[in-house]
Design a protein around this motif. Structure first.
Motif, short mmCIF file in Angstrom:
data_model
loop_
_atom_site.label_atom_id
_atom_site.label_comp_id
_atom_site.label_asym_id
_atom_site.label_seq_id
_atom_site.Cartn_x
_atom_site.Cartn_y
_atom_site.Cartn_z
N LEU A 53 0.82 -1.21 0.00
CA LEU A 53 0.00 0.00 0.00
C LEU A 53 0.85 1.26 0.00
O LEU A 53 0.55 2.23 -0.70
CB LEU A 53 -0.94 -0.01 1.21
N THR A 54 1.91 1.26 0.79
CA THR A 54 2.84 2.39 0.82
C THR A 54 4.24 1.86 1.06
O THR A 54 4.43 0.81 1.67
CB THR A 54 2.49 3.41 1.94
N GLY A 55 5.24 2.61 0.59
CA GLY A 55 6.63 2.25 0.86
C GLY A 55 7.33 1.62 -0.33
O GLY A 55 6.74 1.39 -1.40
N GLU A 56 8.60 1.33 -0.14
CA GLU A 56 9.46 0.79 -1.19
C GLU A 56 9.23 -0.70 -1.38
O GLU A 56 8.74 -1.39 -0.48
CB GLU A 56 10.93 1.04 -0.83
N PRO A 57 9.58 -1.25 -2.57
CA PRO A 57 9.48 -2.70 -2.80
C PRO A 57 10.23 -3.48 -1.72
O PRO A 57 11.20 -2.98 -1.12
CB PRO A 57 10.13 -2.88 -4.18
N LEU A 58 9.79 -4.71 -1.51
CA LEU A 58 10.31 -5.51 -0.41
C LEU A 58 10.43 -6.96 -0.86
O LEU A 58 9.53 -7.52 -1.47
CB LEU A 58 9.37 -5.42 0.80
N GLU A 59 11.55 -7.58 -0.51
CA GLU A 59 11.71 -9.00 -0.79
C GLU A 59 11.09 -9.82 0.34
O GLU A 59 11.44 -9.64 1.51
CB GLU A 59 13.19 -9.36 -0.95
N LEU A 60 10.17 -10.70 -0.03
CA LEU A 60 9.48 -11.56 0.92
C LEU A 60 9.87 -13.01 0.67
O LEU A 60 10.47 -13.34 -0.35
CB LEU A 60 7.96 -11.45 0.76
N ARG A 61 9.43 -13.86 1.59
CA ARG A 61 9.48 -15.30 1.35
C ARG A 61 8.06 -15.82 1.53
O ARG A 61 7.43 -15.56 2.55
CB ARG A 61 10.45 -16.00 2.29
N ILE A 62 7.54 -16.52 0.53
CA ILE A 62 6.22 -17.13 0.60
C ILE A 62 6.41 -18.63 0.46
O ILE A 62 6.97 -19.10 -0.55
CB ILE A 62 5.29 -16.58 -0.50
N PHE A 63 5.97 -19.36 1.48
CA PHE A 63 6.23 -20.80 1.55
C PHE A 63 7.70 -21.09 1.30
O PHE A 63 8.07 -21.99 0.55
CB PHE A 63 5.34 -21.57 0.57
N ASP A 64 8.53 -20.24 1.94
CA ASP A 64 9.98 -20.39 1.93
C ASP A 64 10.63 -20.15 0.56
O ASP A 64 11.77 -20.54 0.34
CB ASP A 64 10.39 -21.76 2.47
#
Length: 755
Positions: A731-742
């Motif tokens: 919704l707001t802020g810079e792109p982010l690296e996530l982990r989904i189901f590792d």
């Protein structure tokens, strides 16, 4: 087993039934607050039946005269307790000489409603005699726009007849506590003030022998409406304004504005002037206008925190009720305050601060409010570090021992087994610093004040351990773990583990701390080497054949059995068994070993988690409000979805359904974050280790879906889960690296993934 008084509604707590036998439970569940003050849902008018009328002011307390230091060295000097404060909601009403008292009178169309969208508590009923019929409506809220203000409105609709009506609006300082020292008054009158514009009462706490400063509180009211001119009433600890008239078949109303000013913020000589100024400012708006402002302020909170559940209205009501009560108790406006175990809903447990805050409240507030709210909770503990040094010194130990219960930082709880054996709480204070730093990515607190707290706690653990030559390991004897159904045990696994972790975490971060902080601490090379030695040689009891961590040295010597074997009539155990019987049993009040596995989930294998869960959960009776959520989160992680959902329901509706048969004393405020944790960390599988955010979600079978916003490292993210799909939106802020189901995924705008 549960007891449900209120209807199911996604945004309301309401009923058309006046349940006199469960009046106290009703009062607890309709409590309101604004972080500065609050009250139970007692009636404005007279109620002569069983009731617990309680109004409480944040940070206002009294040192109980019950002193126990004469029989065990090291005991606290006093038992700190919240105290019932001036009752300012009173509206004494009579019709044709008959006092309106719902404990005695038969009424029709009774209705009470707590609107969680804005904190408005409303109630109505119809009263009639052979010649008259009247409808009474009451509304009240405490303002989150102006913390010192409360607003009430009484509406009387005369539907039949021409009755003689009397209404007296009161401020009453004749109040007592329910929890201990029954019938003792904690207040004396300082001043009564009556003028054409306001009625005010100033009171002060009674003398105490412990050099704790006395509190002074001024409560003022201004009444206005269509009742005519009021008549002044005053007597010791009481002021009022009375109205009497013969009514027509019409509508009559009274708006009551109240300001409450305490010596925490304003010195006594200036309090009356301050209270008058607040009332004068409030008088420029109507009750309806103040309520509109209140609603808009609450809307902002809900936009940042609301959890939406589709397909399960009971679950939806539960999570919103808990969020509402938490935000009514604490929203971070005052760094001198913390989250009390009963908030503004009762007096049980006495104190203002438990380890519940660091263990259960911090992880939720990190996500649902600005990070400054959580940082204030950390600063609260830093500011009370001198008191923690005192606590350790009284036990003959170095470093800092944070209190089990406190208002000042100095321990003020009076049960030895809790106060000086349940020392694992020291680890949670440190864990909150780690949690904040890891979640926000902001090291500024850790590297300055935070490292001072960590070193102080590390020094305590280093002095509290002892070295066993026989086992060639460091041990900690004579403790109570999170499971309070065992006292004075040796080598509680969780306590030993978190003590070792604190030393390790302090060592890992000490060198990166600010030089000014390190210069103040004087940690020597020899001291750090000693801490490292304790970390490497800490004794952690384990049973290799079972593949479990052993709760404490002699736990496996007990007669082990499942809680399912207990007959219903003996539960809750703490209300049916002797304490001796409980201590000898294997039954666990709340997560103990599993608390450590929850905290440090990245340090254990899935197999270790599953074996320990399968061993300990069946023996857990969940008689602590803090218990179900931890088990729900771990069950979700382990794929035990039915158990996870069952325990979510218990934590979400613990008070609404009175699971533990003790909500009439007040709500379990500090466990209310558990329902949020069970959804977000449990069902959605949100974790953040090493500064990486990850999700492993599922949707419960009985739900159609759920969604929630979280703040994370200067970003606002929305997560939606259905049975078929996961959608994460930045919704707001810079792109982010996530982990989904590792698996790594870059969140730039929106991620959609099939489930």
């Amino acid at each position: 087993m549960y007891k449900r008084l209120f209807d199911i509604d996604s945004w309301k707590v309401s009923t058309h039934t006046l349940d006199r036998e469960n009046k106290r439970l009703m009062e607890s569940l309709t409590s309101i607050g604004n972080g500065y003050m609050g009250m139970r849902g007692m009636f404005e008018e007279t109620y002569s039946g069983d009731t617990h009328q309680g109004t409480y002011l944040a940070g206002v307390w009294f040192p109980d005269k019950t002193r126990v230091g004469w029989w065990k060295n090291g005991y606290p000097d006093y038992f700190g307790k919240v105290i019932n404060a001036t009752n300012f909601i009173g509206l004494k009403i009579s019709v044709d000489g008959e006092e309106i008292d719902l404990a005695k009178l038969a009424v029709e169309d009774f209705y009470v409603e707590l609107d969680m969208r804005n904190g408005l508590l409303s109630r109505s009923f119809t009263y009639q005699t052979a010649t008259t019929k009247l409808k009474f409506s009451f509304e009240r809220f405490v303002s989150i726009v102006q913390k010192e203000m409360a607003f009430l409105r009484l509406t009387i609709d005369v539907l039949k007849g021409a009755p003689s009506i009397s209404v007296t609006s009161t401020i009453d300082g004749n109040v007592k506590n329910e929890d201990s020292n029954y019938e003792e008054m904690f207040w004396v009158e300082k001043e009564r003030h009556i003028s054409e514009t306001i009625h005010a009462l100033t009171v002060q706490t009674i003398e105490n022998p412990f050099e704790v400063p006395k509190f002074t509180v001024t409560t003022a009211m201004k009444n206005r409406g269509t009742l005519g001119k009021g008549k002044e009433i005053q007597k010791p600890l009481f002021v009022g304004e009375s109205y009497e008239w013969t009514a027509d078949e019409a509508r009559y109303s009274l708006e009551k504005m109240v300001s409450v000013v305490t010596s925490r913020d304003v010195d006594e000589p200036q309090q009356l002037k301050c209270a008058e100024k607040l009332l004068a400012s409030a008088a420029s708006k109507t009750f309806a206008e103040h309520l509109e402002e209140q609603t808009k302020a609450w809307e902002k909170r809900w936009e940042r925190a609301d959890v939406k559940i589709e397909g399960d209205p009971e679950a939806q009501q539960g999570i919103r009720f808990n969020l509402f009560q938490l935000f009514s108790t604490y929203y971070g406006e005052d760094e001198r305050l913390n989250v009390g175990p009963k908030g503004f809903t009762g007096e049980k447990y006495g104190g203002a601060t438990y380890w519940d805050t660091e263990a259960y409240i911090v992880p939720m507030y990190l996500s649902v409010a600005d990070s400054s709210v959580t940082k204030r909770l950390l600063e609260y503990r830093y500011d009370q570090l001198p008191g923690a040094f005192i606590n350790a010194k009284r036990q003959g130990l170095k470093g800092a021992l944070y209190p089990m219960v406190t208002f000042t930082g100095v321990e003020c709880h009076n049960e030895w087994e809790i106060t000086f054996e349940e020392i694992h709480r020291n680890g949670s204070i440190a864990y909150a610093i780690y949690n904040y730093t890891n979640y926000t990515g902001d090291r500024s607190y850790l590297d300055s004040d935070g490292i001072k707290v960590l070193v102080a706690i590390a020094r305590f653990w280093a002095d509290r351990v002892h070295y066993s030559k026989r086992n060639q390991a460091y041990m900690i004897h004579g403790v109570t773990g999170p499971n309070e159904y065992e006292n004075n045990v040796n080598n509680n696994w969780y306590t030993n583990y978190i003590a070792s972790w604190v030393l390790r975490y302090t060592l890992e971060n000490y060198d990166q701390a600010l030089d000014t902080s390190k210069e103040e601490l004087h940690v020597t090379t020899e001291e750090k080497e000693k801490w490292q030695e304790i970390v490497e040689q800490m004794y952690l009891p384990k049973e290799e054949d079972l593949g479990i961590f052993v709760q404490h040295d002699t736990f496996l010597d007990k007669e082990l059995m499942s809680a399912d074997e207990l007959p219903n009539e003996v539960r809750p155990l703490n209300q049916n068994w002797s304490w001796d019987h409980i201590l000898r049993s294997c039954f666990i009040k709340q997560a103990d070993v599993l608390q450590g596995i929850y905290y440090f989930g990245n340090e254990f294998t899935r197999e270790e988690k599953e074996r320990n869960f399968d061993f300990y959960e069946p023996m857990t009776v969940h008689e602590s409000s803090l218990s179900p959520c931890i088990h729900s989160i771990l069950a979700a992680e382990l794929g035990k979805e039915e158990k996870a959902v069952e325990l979510y329901a218990r934590t979400a509706r613990l008070d609404l359904d009175n699971y533990n048969n003790d909500t009439d004393d007040g709500l379990h405020i500090t466990s209310m974050s558990g329902s949020w944790l069970a959804i977000v960390q449990g069902f959605a599988g949100m974790r953040t280790f090493d500064g990486k955010l990850q999700f492993s979600p599922f949707c419960p079978n009985d739900w159609d879906g759920y969604s929630f916003p979280i703040g994370y490292q200067d970003r606002l993210i929305e997560v939606k889960v259905t049975k078929k799909e996961l959608v994460i939106t930045l919704l707001t802020g810079e792109p982010l690296e996530l982990r989904i189901f590792d698996k790594p995924v870059l969140l730039e705008n929106r991620i959609e993934q099939s489930l």
